[in-house]
Each structure stands twice: as C-alpha cells, then as structure tokens.
Write an enzyme that holds these catalytic residues in place. Structure first.
Site, PDB file in Angstrom:
ATOM      1  N   LYS A 475     -16.380 -44.355  25.126  1.00  0.00           N
ATOM      2  CA  LYS A 475     -17.267 -44.890  24.079  1.00  0.00           C
ATOM      3  C   LYS A 475     -17.443 -46.370  24.407  1.00  0.00           C
ATOM      4  O   LYS A 475     -16.483 -47.136  24.373  1.00  0.00           O
ATOM      5  CB  LYS A 475     -16.602 -44.703  22.720  1.00  0.00           C
ATOM      6  CG  LYS A 475     -17.385 -45.284  21.541  1.00  0.00           C
ATOM      7  CD  LYS A 475     -16.666 -44.898  20.254  1.00  0.00           C
ATOM      8  CE  LYS A 475     -17.264 -45.535  19.022  1.00  0.00           C
ATOM      9  NZ  LYS A 475     -16.412 -45.282  17.843  1.00  0.00           N
ATOM     10  N   TRP A 476     -18.672 -46.748  24.748  1.00  0.00           N
ATOM     11  CA  TRP A 476     -18.986 -48.132  25.168  1.00  0.00           C
ATOM     12  C   TRP A 476     -19.594 -48.834  23.960  1.00  0.00           C
ATOM     13  O   TRP A 476     -20.732 -48.576  23.596  1.00  0.00           O
ATOM     14  CB  TRP A 476     -19.961 -48.075  26.333  1.00  0.00           C
ATOM     15  CG  TRP A 476     -20.405 -49.380  26.892  1.00  0.00           C
ATOM     16  CD1 TRP A 476     -20.990 -50.423  26.223  1.00  0.00           C
ATOM     17  CD2 TRP A 476     -20.344 -49.798  28.259  1.00  0.00           C
ATOM     18  NE1 TRP A 476     -21.274 -51.442  27.085  1.00  0.00           N
ATOM     19  CE2 TRP A 476     -20.893 -51.081  28.344  1.00  0.00           C
ATOM     20  CE3 TRP A 476     -19.881 -49.191  29.439  1.00  0.00           C
ATOM     21  CZ2 TRP A 476     -21.006 -51.778  29.544  1.00  0.00           C
ATOM     22  CZ3 TRP A 476     -19.992 -49.889  30.638  1.00  0.00           C
ATOM     23  CH2 TRP A 476     -20.541 -51.168  30.688  1.00  0.00           C
ATOM     24  N   ASP A 477     -18.814 -49.718  23.390  1.00  0.00           N
ATOM     25  CA  ASP A 477     -19.208 -50.360  22.137  1.00  0.00           C
ATOM     26  C   ASP A 477     -19.758 -51.766  22.408  1.00  0.00           C
ATOM     27  O   ASP A 477     -19.535 -52.353  23.476  1.00  0.00           O
ATOM     28  CB  ASP A 477     -17.973 -50.422  21.237  1.00  0.00           C
ATOM     29  CG  ASP A 477     -18.304 -50.500  19.753  1.00  0.00           C
ATOM     30  OD1 ASP A 477     -19.486 -50.734  19.416  1.00  0.00           O
ATOM     31  OD2 ASP A 477     -17.380 -50.342  18.936  1.00  0.00           O
ATOM     32  N   ASP A 547     -22.100 -46.424  11.728  1.00  0.00           N
ATOM     33  CA  ASP A 547     -20.718 -46.453  11.235  1.00  0.00           C
ATOM     34  C   ASP A 547     -20.603 -45.791   9.875  1.00  0.00           C
ATOM     35  O   ASP A 547     -19.503 -45.641   9.351  1.00  0.00           O
ATOM     36  CB  ASP A 547     -20.217 -47.894  11.150  1.00  0.00           C
ATOM     37  CG  ASP A 547     -19.695 -48.377  12.492  1.00  0.00           C
ATOM     38  OD1 ASP A 547     -19.479 -47.529  13.373  1.00  0.00           O
ATOM     39  OD2 ASP A 547     -19.508 -49.587  12.654  1.00  0.00           O
TER      40      ASP A 547
HETATM   41  C1  DGJ Z   1     -17.868 -50.177  15.898  1.00  0.00           C
HETATM   42  C2  DGJ Z   1     -18.008 -48.709  16.117  1.00  0.00           C
HETATM   43  O1  DGJ Z   1     -19.234 -48.270  15.628  1.00  0.00           O
HETATM   44  C3  DGJ Z   1     -16.848 -48.000  15.457  1.00  0.00           C
HETATM   45  O2  DGJ Z   1     -17.016 -46.611  15.574  1.00  0.00           O
HETATM   46  C4  DGJ Z   1     -15.566 -48.465  16.090  1.00  0.00           C
HETATM   47  O3  DGJ Z   1     -15.533 -48.070  17.422  1.00  0.00           O
HETATM   48  C5  DGJ Z   1     -15.455 -49.965  15.956  1.00  0.00           C
HETATM   49  N1  DGJ Z   1     -16.612 -50.637  16.447  1.00  0.00           N
HETATM   50  C6  DGJ Z   1     -14.241 -50.466  16.686  1.00  0.00           C
HETATM   51  O4  DGJ Z   1     -14.170 -51.816  16.707  1.00  0.00           O
END
Ligand code: DGJ
Length: 732
Positions: A475-477, A547
């Site tokens: 998961k690349w945030d 989110d």
């Molecule tokens: C934002 C993401 O959308 C969340 O799912 C989670 O990974 C947080 N960042 C973690 O900091």
C-alpha cells in the site's frame, strides 16, 4: 480505418464505433474543431468552422483576424495573438513577450499508439488503436506543437496529448501547456464534476454553465480530495440512460485544471491540462516537453454509457497489472484495528483469527519502521522497528505465511519527517523555499523527487524491504499536499518545473517497482482517496478510495468514483462500528454489501468484534469469491442514488453476455407506510428467462428491464439486500 484525411477538404475524420470527431484546416493553416458527436455515416464538411462570418464591427473585411479568432473553434489555442478565450499554450521567448501562434505543417497517421516518455498513458495494439499526429509550428519562435489523437474505435474513446519541441536557437519558457481543448457551441450545457474533501471524496455536482469561466483544479501537488481531474459537459436532459455527454479525464496525478468557458457568442471552450500556476518549463534548443494525456468520451446515451466506456477502456487499455482481471486476495488491514499500537504478537493474533474466517492476506499498515509510534516521526527511516516487530520482518512474514495468509506492507516513500534520521542527514532533500520555514502537514515534509538521488534512495528503501521477505502487496500512501514549492537541487530558473518533476519522480519510482516486482499487488493511496486518478491506475490496479469506510458515506463516495472508474479499482473494506470517522452504526451485512462493490477486505480488529459479526465474515468472503468475476468484468448500471435525494441506493452489475446480473439495494432510510420500490434492470437479454437466486421466481429479461422489479419496503435503516438473477432459459 478509424482515421481518414481528406486532402480536398482538408479534413481529418476520426471515427469510433459510435462517434465521429472532425478536425479541419483553414487556408492559413489554423487547426479547427468542426464536430464531435454521434457517428457520421459519410464524410464531414468544414462549413462549421464559420470561416466566412463577418467581423462584429462594421468592416469591409470579411476575414479580419481579430474577429476570426473570436469565433474560430480551435483545436489547440495559443496565447497572446488575439484569441481571448483560455489558451492551451503560453510561451515566453527570449524577447520576454508571450505571443505564440502555431500553423499546420504536416500530419502522420499510424497504427498503434506510442507511449509518453515518463508518463502514464493508455496503450493498445496496432489493431486496436490508430494515432493521428498533427504537426504545427510557430515560425517566429521556432516551436513545434505535435497534437496527438489516438482513436480506440471499439471503446468510443479518443485520447489527446501534446508534445512541444524547441526546433530553434532560443531558450523558450513554456508557461502553460494544456493537453486538450474542445470548442463547441453551447447546448445549454451543465457542468458535471466531482468534489469533496478528506473522508468525503468525489461527490457528484452538476449545474448549468454561465458566461465566463468555471473550473475545477488542484494546486496541491496531487489530484486531490477536493476536486477531481474530470469534467463532463452534459445536455440538460441528460440522465443515466439518455442525453449527450462530453467527458474528459486527465491521466495525471498532480496539479491540474479542467475548465469550461462560455464565451460571448455562446461558444464553449472546454480545456484540460497541468495547472499553469506554479508551472514554468524551460525548453532549450533541441528539447522536448511531453504533456500528459486526456481521455475524451462522447456519449449520446447518457451518463451510464459514458461510465461503461470509461470502465471498459481503463480495464483494457490503462491498467497493466496482472491483477486487473485476477482475483484479489481478501485482506485485513490493521490500521483501524490498532493504529500505531501493535507488535508482532498482535498482528499474529489478527492473522490467526482472520485465517479462521477465510481472509487471505494480512496488511501491516503505518507504524512498523523507525521509531514510529505516532505520526510525527520516522518517515524516510525505512528500517524495521524491532521493538514492535521483535524478531524481524522476515520472521513475521514467515509466521503469517505459516498461518496461511499472504503478507502486505504499507509505505509512504515520498515523505520525510523532520524527526527522522534521514532528515538529520539530508535536510536539503525536503521540498522547501530557502530561508522560509516550511509548512508541516501531519508533521511531515515532502521529499524533493526532482532530485535523482532522492528518487533512487526512496525507491531502494522500498525495494530492499521487498527483497527481504516474501511480500505480496504494497500500500503506497501519500499523506500530505505540497506547498513551499522550492528545490535546492534545481536552479533559480527551473523552480517552476518542480511540481511536474515531482510527479515524474513518483511515476519513475512506481514504474521501477512494477518492473522489478511484476507479481506485486500495488494499491495506491493518499490520505484516503486524494490520488484516485487514471495516472495511478497505470501502476496499480486498485486505489484506496477513502479513509471513510462508513457504509452510508461510502455509498456517495463509491457512486462518484464509479462514475468513471471500474468497481474493482476501488479499495473498499468492511470497517468497525461505531465508524471511526462519523461515529455511525450500520449493520455488518450492509457494510459487507457496500464493500463488495470494491476490492473487498476488512479494516477492523477481528479479535475484538462481536462474535455475531465475526460469524458473518466467512459468508461475506464467500460472496466475494462468488461475485468477483462479475464485479471485475461486468457492466455497471447506477439504478438509484441516495445522494440524489432517494431514500435508497441501488446499483447493478450485469455480465457482458447477459447471463447473470447482481443488484445491490440499500434502504438508507426506512419510510413509514410505503409500497414496494420499483427498479428497472439493464443489460439483460430481452427474450431470456431469469431465475432470482434463492427463490423459484422466474422473470423475463424484457419484463425486468421495461416493466421493472419490486423490492419490498422493509423496516430498518441501512438495510441491504443482494438480488442475483441467473439466466435459466430462453435466448440470451
Ligand atoms: C492514510 C491512509 O488512507 C490510511 O488507510 C492509513 O494507511 C494511514 N494513512 C496511515 O498513516
């Protein structure tokens, strides 16, 4: 042939299965837009260019340039020479002035579609797509603008992009380079866009256009939660099933502008491209600038047709991942389960319980690296926090695998915390304006990805971790927007290039990732859904949608997202209740049905939820396995919208061969003393019979589509139901 040039009329005709796009040349070589709309059976004509209309001021001159430029529908308008509508190209030459005017020089029609260097872009085989390049030049600036049109006949899609070449000796500054323009007559158009904020991304908004300019844009360095790189002009009577739609979507993840301008004669100019504010690109002799791609769709059959064209097109010609039609593992993510408060044992407890319920992958989210126990430190320090992951990452992954789950991991590779070893060593790697204290957002700065060594470093951190253990998913945030746009690497003149160079750096890292780890399942994410755009889909087959996983909020978010993007691209999980963002309680079953319209997974502490909820998980996972192929490949129909004031929400996915259809109905608000709700299905075979699964009821396709189907009115808010129709006879 999808593209034809008629020398006698000087017209290019671009045909898709159901649309035609006509481009004409004026005698001087202006490239004009004649028509875009329903497919013409025969060739088009160029009288629609309005080249013979008199100027508005009394004049004997039928062809006065200034009034000509007010009216002429330009394919690619340039700035500074008398067309006062929005320009697509502004260039400052060495003289310091900005006039630019390009005229037709030549053209080329080829089978296939060349890639766009460094950028995400749609692709296709020579038998699937043809490309027209119209070469225009400004002989004063010695600048060449190559207008590219790729025609995907089967999917009713035309993509556009532009390449600017400096073929002279001057140092040119590109102050604006948009990717596409559509000049049309107004048809009482309404402008449809997607708008939102964190946790409420991509709500549909629609309103009549007025004289002047109306736009959506981002200057946040990302496509953003707030506005979306999408714009549709729709005729006022347009619904899901009928009416005209002109849509543009930008294959880019950074700053953008999408604008409709209603000008003095009722002519509308629709443009899309990189936002010109904070942008200035130096083009030295011999250099080339490639603008990103815009995807154009015209539909005369309403928004639903547009949606299905986008879905099919993105599935076939934009998403590259081997997972695009593959079954994604049902995952459980620990973010909302634990936030930063976890260790190996906690993760293993979750994994064991998840395995019992049929879940297939554990994703370890934020907080596993550096000394990160809160969000104010350690970004950039991509080494395992052994106080939490006590026996190391490889050991944890092995144990999770032994339990029977695949393992996924979270990164935020583009960021740097002021409190990190990396920042202490390389403060100059953060984007900031010299002498000005940079603005923190979530206590972090953004790495300067215009600097090649930073791209290399950040990429290598991710790659090293992936090499250290069998990790199946990333998961690349990306959790903050950009500001303080300054780079200590770029010289003074190049500061205006930083935001685009940043995006090129992101794309380079993601490209390296998908090349080096071709089997990796990559999910992009940006503080929820701030970078849910076609640019990202080129690298990852799914993107975290928001989110906010509250089932009710998700109805609106997923409806807006699915207006353009295929269901299987939408990261969607069953969350805990009360929901962490809005505090709402919704039935577990409904949460499952809503998440089923996306990638499907869980975002809760499975060791702590009520037993009766845990007991429902195996059944939900089974539903996912049963329907994933239909959801991934089928045709999506929006039947009713809670966001459009209905007390219920309803969508359908029909198999392309008409053999089955799944209807999801969510009664958002119960109403007293109501009769059953009538909905109309789509995409079935009229003559075929359909059995409603779980009953003995049989309906004819025609009946379900024309006369409707009745859904009982029940007691209770946020109740949902799935209706699965299976073809059981007749013709399909
Ligand atoms: C934002 C993401 O959308 C969340 O799912 C989670 O990974 C947080 N960042 C973690 O900091």
């Amino acid at each position: 042939m999808a593209i034809i040039y008629r020398e006698d009329k000087k017209i290019f005709q671009l045909n898709t299965a159901q649309t035609t796009y006509l481009i004409g040349l004026s005698p001087e070589g202006y490239v004009g837009h004649i028509y875009y709309g329903r497919r013409l059976k025969k060739e088009g004509n160029n009288y629609l260019l309005r080249m013979k209309e008199a100027p508005c001021t009394p004049s004997v001159n039928q062809r006065e340039k200034s009034s000509f430029l007010d009216r002429f529908p330009m394919e690619y308008p340039t700035g500074g020479v008398g067309d006062y509508r929005e320009s697509c190209l502004d260039v400052r030459g060495e003289s310091g002035s900005t006039g630019c005017e390009v005229f037709f020089k030549s053209y080329q029609i080829t089978k296939g579609k060349p890639g766009l260097p460094g950028l995400p872009a749609s692709f296709g085989e020579p038998e699937q797509v043809e490309t027209l390049e119209i070469v225009c030049e400004d002989d004063i600036l010695n600048l060449r603008a190559v207008l590219s049109y790729s025609v995907f006949e089967k999917y009713d899609v035309i993509t556009r992009s532009v390449r600017i070449e400096n073929i002279g000796e001057q140092h040119l500054k590109l102050e604006k380079v948009y990717s596409a323009c559509l000049d049309m007559d107004n048809k009482d158009f309404e402008m449809l866009t997607l708008t939102g904020s964190w946790a409420r991304e991509r709500s549909i908004q629609r309103g009549r256009i007025r004289y002047g300019k109306q736009l959506v844009s981002s200057r946040r360095g990302e496509s953003s939660h707030q506005e979306h790189p999408f714009l549709a002009l729709v005729a006022p009577d347009t619904t899901q099933e009928q009416g005209e739609v002109y849509a543009m979507n930008f294959v880019y993840s950074g700053n953008f502008l999408a604008q409709a301008e209603l000008a003095q004669f009722g002519n509308v100019r629709m443009v899309m491209g990189i936002h010109s504010e904070d942008f200035c690109w130096n083009l030295r002799p011999g250099e080339v600038f490639q603008a990103p791609e815009a995807v154009l769709i015209y539909s005369s059959e309403g928004l639903g047709k547009m949606t299905r064209c986008f879905h099919d097109f993105y599935r076939e010609h934009l998403i590259r991942s081997p997972y695009k039609y593959g079954k994604r593992p049902v995952l459980i993510n620990n973010w909302e389960a634990t936030y930063f408060d976890f260790n190996s044992e906690k993760l293993l407890d979750i994994a064991r319980e998840a395995k019992k319920a049929g879940i297939e992958m554990l994703v370890m989210d934020d907080g596993w690296f550096g000394k990160r126990n809160f969000d104010d430190n350690s970004l950039g320090d991509w080494f395992v926090n052994e106080e939490k992951i006590t026996s190391g990452l490889a050991d944890l992954v092995e144990k999770v695998n032994e339990i029977g789950l695949a393992f996924g991991i979270w990164f935020e590779p583009e960021m740097i915390s002021p409190d990190s070893e990396l920042y202490r060593k390389h403060p100059e790697w953060a984007i900031q304006i010299q002498g000005r204290t940079p603005t923190q957002c979530r206590a972090q700065y953004v790495l300067d990805l215009s600097r090649p060594e930073v791209v290399d470093y950040a990429y290598q951190c991710v790659a090293d971790i992936l090499h250290s253990a069998p990790i199946a998913y990333v998961k690349w945030d990306m959790n903050r927007q950009l500001c303080d746009i300054g780079s200590s690497y770029l010289n003074k003149e190049a500061q205006g290039e930083l935001l685009h160079r940043y995006m090129l750096g992101v794309y380079e890292m993601q490209e390296r990732l998908v090349q080096e780890f071709p089997d990796l399942l990559l999910e992009n994410c940006s503080g929820g859904g701030a970078r849910f755009d076609p640019g990202m889909l080129y690298y990852s087959p799914q993107i975290w949608c928001s989110d906010d996983v509250d089932a009710l909020e998700r109805l609106r978010i997923q409806e807006g997202t699915a207006l353009i993007y295929p269901l299987a691209t939408m990261g969607a999980h069953v969350g805990d209740c009360p929901n962490h963002v809005v505090g709402r309680n919704t039935p577990f079953e409904t949460r499952g049905h809503v998440a089923l319209a996306g990638t499907f997974g869980y975002e809760l502490d499975i060791t702590k939820i009520a037993q009766e909820e845990r007991d429902q998980i195996p059944g939900q996972v089974e539903l996912y396995h049963k329907y994933h192929a239909l959801m991934q490949e089928g045709d999506y129909y929006r039947i009713a919208s809670w966001s459009m004031e209905k007390p219920y929400d309803c969508w359908e996915v029909a198999a392309k061969d008409g053999k089955e259809a799944l209807v999801t109905f969510v009664q958002v608000l119960a109403q007293p003393n109501m009769q059953s709700r009538k909905i109309y299905l789509h995409g079935l075979a009229e003559e075929a019979d359909y059995m409603l699964e779980g009953t003995e009821e049989i309906y004819r396709g025609e009946e379900l589509m024309k006369c409707g189907f009745l859904i009982p009115s029940e007691k209770g808010d946020m109740k949902s139901c799935l209706y699965h129709f299976i073809c059981c006879g007749g013709e399909s």
